[in-house]
Design a protein around this motif. Sequence first.
Motif, PDB file in Angstrom:
ATOM      1  N   LEU A 120       0.806  -1.216   0.000  1.00 29.39           N
ATOM      2  CA  LEU A 120       0.000   0.000   0.000  1.00 29.39           C
ATOM      3  C   LEU A 120       0.847   1.277   0.000  1.00 29.39           C
ATOM      4  O   LEU A 120       0.450   2.276  -0.626  1.00 29.39           O
ATOM      5  CB  LEU A 120      -0.967  -0.009   1.196  1.00 29.39           C
ATOM      6  N   PRO A 121       2.029   1.317   0.648  1.00 26.56           N
ATOM      7  CA  PRO A 121       2.865   2.523   0.560  1.00 26.56           C
ATOM      8  C   PRO A 121       3.276   2.902  -0.860  1.00 26.56           C
ATOM      9  O   PRO A 121       3.718   4.034  -1.088  1.00 26.56           O
ATOM     10  CB  PRO A 121       4.087   2.162   1.423  1.00 26.56           C
ATOM     11  N   ALA A 122       3.138   1.999  -1.819  1.00 23.04           N
ATOM     12  CA  ALA A 122       3.436   2.342  -3.214  1.00 23.04           C
ATOM     13  C   ALA A 122       2.521   3.450  -3.713  1.00 23.04           C
ATOM     14  O   ALA A 122       2.884   4.190  -4.640  1.00 23.04           O
ATOM     15  CB  ALA A 122       3.301   1.099  -4.098  1.00 23.04           C
ATOM     16  N   LEU A 123       1.332   3.588  -3.113  1.00 22.06           N
ATOM     17  CA  LEU A 123       0.417   4.659  -3.493  1.00 22.06           C
ATOM     18  C   LEU A 123       1.038   6.014  -3.176  1.00 22.06           C
ATOM     19  O   LEU A 123       0.970   6.941  -3.988  1.00 22.06           O
ATOM     20  CB  LEU A 123      -0.911   4.486  -2.759  1.00 22.06           C
ATOM     21  N   ARG A 124       1.653   6.137  -2.019  1.00 22.24           N
ATOM     22  CA  ARG A 124       2.312   7.382  -1.624  1.00 22.24           C
ATOM     23  C   ARG A 124       3.472   7.704  -2.578  1.00 22.24           C
ATOM     24  O   ARG A 124       3.715   8.873  -2.908  1.00 22.24           O
ATOM     25  CB  ARG A 124       2.832   7.245  -0.187  1.00 22.24           C
ATOM     26  N   ARG A 125       4.191   6.668  -2.984  1.00 22.14           N
ATOM     27  CA  ARG A 125       5.386   6.858  -3.826  1.00 22.14           C
ATOM     28  C   ARG A 125       5.049   6.908  -5.323  1.00 22.14           C
ATOM     29  O   ARG A 125       5.943   7.018  -6.152  1.00 22.14           O
ATOM     30  CB  ARG A 125       6.377   5.720  -3.570  1.00 22.14           C
ATOM     31  N   HIS A 126       3.754   6.802  -5.653  1.00 16.35           N
ATOM     32  CA  HIS A 126       3.301   6.815  -7.044  1.00 16.35           C
ATOM     33  C   HIS A 126       3.892   5.660  -7.850  1.00 16.35           C
ATOM     34  O   HIS A 126       4.106   5.787  -9.062  1.00 16.35           O
ATOM     35  CB  HIS A 126       3.642   8.150  -7.717  1.00 16.35           C
ATOM     36  N   GLU A 127       4.107   4.538  -7.194  1.00 17.98           N
ATOM     37  CA  GLU A 127       4.613   3.337  -7.877  1.00 17.98           C
ATOM     38  C   GLU A 127       3.419   2.496  -8.320  1.00 17.98           C
ATOM     39  O   GLU A 127       3.103   1.451  -7.752  1.00 17.98           O
ATOM     40  CB  GLU A 127       5.548   2.563  -6.944  1.00 17.98           C
ATOM     41  N   TYR A 128       2.764   2.969  -9.335  1.00 15.64           N
ATOM     42  CA  TYR A 128       1.476   2.403  -9.725  1.00 15.64           C
ATOM     43  C   TYR A 128       1.588   0.995 -10.299  1.00 15.64           C
ATOM     44  O   TYR A 128       0.653   0.198 -10.181  1.00 15.64           O
ATOM     45  CB  TYR A 128       0.783   3.346 -10.702  1.00 15.64           C
ATOM     46  N   ALA A 129       2.710   0.694 -10.922  1.00 16.46           N
ATOM     47  CA  ALA A 129       2.891  -0.664 -11.459  1.00 16.46           C
ATOM     48  C   ALA A 129       2.855  -1.700 -10.338  1.00 16.46           C
ATOM     49  O   ALA A 129       2.339  -2.812 -10.518  1.00 16.46           O
ATOM     50  CB  ALA A 129       4.209  -0.755 -12.228  1.00 16.46           C
ATOM     51  N   LYS A 130       3.390  -1.346  -9.172  1.00 15.83           N
ATOM     52  CA  LYS A 130       3.356  -2.262  -8.028  1.00 15.83           C
ATOM     53  C   LYS A 130       1.928  -2.517  -7.570  1.00 15.83           C
ATOM     54  O   LYS A 130       1.582  -3.644  -7.183  1.00 15.83           O
ATOM     55  CB  LYS A 130       4.188  -1.697  -6.876  1.00 15.83           C
ATOM     56  N   LEU A 131       1.104  -1.484  -7.581  1.00 11.04           N
ATOM     57  CA  LEU A 131      -0.290  -1.641  -7.158  1.00 11.04           C
ATOM     58  C   LEU A 131      -1.045  -2.569  -8.100  1.00 11.04           C
ATOM     59  O   LEU A 131      -1.858  -3.387  -7.662  1.00 11.04           O
ATOM     60  CB  LEU A 131      -0.970  -0.276  -7.094  1.00 11.04           C
ATOM     61  N   ILE A 132      -0.790  -2.437  -9.376  1.00  8.69           N
ATOM     62  CA  ILE A 132      -1.444  -3.321 -10.346  1.00  8.69           C
ATOM     63  C   ILE A 132      -0.966  -4.761 -10.158  1.00  8.69           C
ATOM     64  O   ILE A 132      -1.754  -5.711 -10.187  1.00  8.69           O
ATOM     65  CB  ILE A 132      -1.165  -2.829 -11.778  1.00  8.69           C
ATOM     66  N   ALA A 133       0.342  -4.917  -9.912  1.00 10.43           N
ATOM     67  CA  ALA A 133       0.899  -6.270  -9.745  1.00 10.43           C
ATOM     68  C   ALA A 133       0.350  -6.948  -8.498  1.00 10.43           C
ATOM     69  O   ALA A 133      -0.024  -8.125  -8.539  1.00 10.43           O
ATOM     70  CB  ALA A 133       2.424  -6.191  -9.674  1.00 10.43           C
ATOM     71  N   VAL A 134       0.282  -6.216  -7.391  1.00  7.44           N
ATOM     72  CA  VAL A 134      -0.212  -6.840  -6.164  1.00  7.44           C
ATOM     73  C   VAL A 134      -1.698  -7.152  -6.282  1.00  7.44           C
ATOM     74  O   VAL A 134      -2.189  -8.134  -5.697  1.00  7.44           O
ATOM     75  CB  VAL A 134       0.064  -5.945  -4.933  1.00  7.44           C
ATOM     76  N   GLY A 135      -2.419  -6.355  -7.052  1.00  6.50           N
ATOM     77  CA  GLY A 135      -3.834  -6.653  -7.283  1.00  6.50           C
ATOM     78  C   GLY A 135      -4.031  -7.993  -7.960  1.00  6.50           C
ATOM     79  O   GLY A 135      -4.951  -8.742  -7.626  1.00  6.50           O
ATOM     80  N   ARG A 136      -3.143  -8.316  -8.882  1.00  6.00           N
ATOM     81  CA  ARG A 136      -3.235  -9.605  -9.575  1.00  6.00           C
ATOM     82  C   ARG A 136      -2.909 -10.759  -8.632  1.00  6.00           C
ATOM     83  O   ARG A 136      -3.556 -11.813  -8.686  1.00  6.00           O
ATOM     84  CB  ARG A 136      -2.285  -9.603 -10.768  1.00  6.00           C
ATOM     85  N   VAL A 137      -1.923 -10.559  -7.764  1.00  9.57           N
ATOM     86  CA  VAL A 137      -1.569 -11.606  -6.805  1.00  9.57           C
ATOM     87  C   VAL A 137      -2.721 -11.845  -5.833  1.00  9.57           C
ATOM     88  O   VAL A 137      -3.079 -12.994  -5.520  1.00  9.57           O
ATOM     89  CB  VAL A 137      -0.285 -11.233  -6.040  1.00  9.57           C
ATOM     90  N   ILE A 138      -3.307 -10.766  -5.353  1.00  7.66           N
ATOM     91  CA  ILE A 138      -4.414 -10.888  -4.404  1.00  7.66           C
ATOM     92  C   ILE A 138      -5.619 -11.558  -5.069  1.00  7.66           C
ATOM     93  O   ILE A 138      -6.341 -12.341  -4.432  1.00  7.66           O
ATOM     94  CB  ILE A 138      -4.778  -9.505  -3.830  1.00  7.66           C
TER      95      ILE A 138
END
Length: 243
Positions: A164-182
């Motif tokens: 979730l801290p990727a949201l603060r850092r604007h690391e949007y690719a990480k958010l998409i990747a973790v969504g797929r894992v979840i």
Amino acid sequence: MLQTGCDGAKCARKRWTRRQRPARFARGEAPMALQDVIRWLLPREDVFYGLIERQSELCEQAARALADFARGVPAEKVRETVQELEHQADAIVYEIEDQLERVFVTPIDREDIQLLAASIDDIVDLINLTARTFELYAVPSPSPPMVELMNILVTMTELLKAELPALRRHEYAKLIAVGRVIKTHEKEGDRVFRNAVGELFHDPAIDAKVLLRDKEVLEDLEKAIDKCETVAERLKNLAVKHG
């Protein structure tokens, strides 16, 4: 007199307009919305990131406390621990609501902050509901499918807390990747849930009260797992929106 189409002052204004036109117009992009302009001009209040990240930490702690029931911790103690964490999570939701009333410029849209916070709070509420069900229905110990679902829930909340801290850092690719894992874990949770409920109804020797009790616990756990996916989808939507 020969007409040139514009006087000197008018032509000068046209030339200035062409020179000063933002690059985004030259590229054919839409003009910035008023809210975007305000966010660009004024400093943003980033306290919301910290509050939401703290929410995810409490969510993960609540999932771990619930899973302690499988390690021999009495249901009453599990319920007390989870309920205290749920109270702390509620306090954060209230703080977020208060901040939304006071803060003029937010790092992301207000409705996105509210929806994300509410979705994380839903996970904690469902974990608390499961803990109360353990105690209320005097569940002696969790069945193997319950243990599987609790372990999946712990894994999913760990992922949310970590990424979730990727949201603060604007690391949007990480958010998409973790969504797929979840999403993968959510599908596994669905499989465990369906198989467990099927076994309950196909057991001719099971007591009716045990069937209803175990089914309700399994449903509460499955709903908590589904809410983890909801949070992941909200994060993916934010990644697409701001990326």
